[in-house]
Design a protein around this motif. Sequence first.
Motif, short mmCIF file in Angstrom:
data_model
loop_
_atom_site.label_atom_id
_atom_site.label_comp_id
_atom_site.label_asym_id
_atom_site.label_seq_id
_atom_site.Cartn_x
_atom_site.Cartn_y
_atom_site.Cartn_z
N UNK A 1 0.78 -1.22 0.00
CA UNK A 1 0.00 0.00 0.00
C UNK A 1 0.82 1.28 0.00
N UNK A 2 2.09 1.19 -0.32
CA UNK A 2 2.97 2.36 -0.31
C UNK A 2 3.60 2.58 -1.67
N UNK A 3 4.36 3.69 -1.78
CA UNK A 3 5.10 3.95 -3.00
C UNK A 3 6.35 3.09 -3.09
N UNK B 1 10.03 -7.97 4.24
CA UNK B 1 8.78 -8.36 3.59
C UNK B 1 8.24 -7.21 2.77
N UNK B 2 8.10 -7.43 1.47
CA UNK B 2 7.70 -6.38 0.54
C UNK B 2 7.63 -6.99 -0.85
N UNK C 1 -10.30 2.12 -10.85
CA UNK C 1 -9.94 1.95 -9.44
C UNK C 1 -8.56 1.33 -9.36
N UNK C 2 -7.67 2.00 -8.66
CA UNK C 2 -6.27 1.57 -8.62
C UNK C 2 -5.51 2.45 -7.64
N UNK C 3 -4.24 2.13 -7.47
CA UNK C 3 -3.32 3.02 -6.77
C UNK C 3 -2.65 3.89 -7.83
N UNK D 1 1.45 7.38 -2.87
CA UNK D 1 0.34 6.90 -3.68
C UNK D 1 -1.01 7.40 -3.20
N UNK D 2 -1.96 7.43 -4.12
CA UNK D 2 -3.36 7.69 -3.80
C UNK D 2 -4.17 6.48 -4.23
#
Lengths: 113, 113
Positions: free
Chosen positions: A40-42, A84-85, B86-88, B107-108
């Motif tokens: 859920x991150x960049x 973990x990623x 729908x996505x990041x 990210x959004x």
Amino acid sequence: SQQGEEDPQALSIQEGENATMNCSYKTSINNLQWYRQNSGRGLVHLILIRSNEREKHSGRLRVTLDTSKKSSSLLITASRAADTASYFCATDALVGGSYIPTFGRGTSLIVHP
Amino acid sequence: DAMVIQNPRYQVTQFGKPVTLSCSQTLNHNVMYWYQQKSSQAPKLLFHYYDKDFNNEADTPDNFQSRRPNTSFCFLDIRSPGLGDAAMYLCATSRTTGRNEQYFGPGTRLTVT
């Protein structure tokens, strides 16, 4: 456009083990980069290796590049749960006259404590 | 700290209702990128700016537009979001193209209802 393909798609190991991920690509490159993405991150840049380099190190990370086989590998030694990623390789694609990183699907790494 | 900032982190919009995502950077980088990333897939480049020069990926739908009013800010406009959008959405910057690493925002996450 060119896209690197990572292998395996998923990898599950125990803490302390080494993790190896591979990336294959189709056409010649100027450089290849590895990135990491926590859920859920960049993305975070790890290492860039140029086409005239064969190996590069950064802390517990070791990247190799074999241009004759059009492949690269990322080795994480003595893995930790925090590793973990998802890990992505990015190769150049010519877009509008500039070389832009193009990403593969990534390898999802889970390190069990 | 120099960084790439994306707002909002989570965005919910209705089918067909225009939405704008924003990105700002304090790195003073010349290049800004927008990527779309769906679950378990590679980040897909939508477009990038080199300074004011706009470069659109060939397969980026017309529904997606971008603006870069100054060095620091870049916007992604989705004119009529569909469920498939729908996505990041990831914003990234780099000093130049080619051998330069990219710096990503967090990210959004866009949800379309």
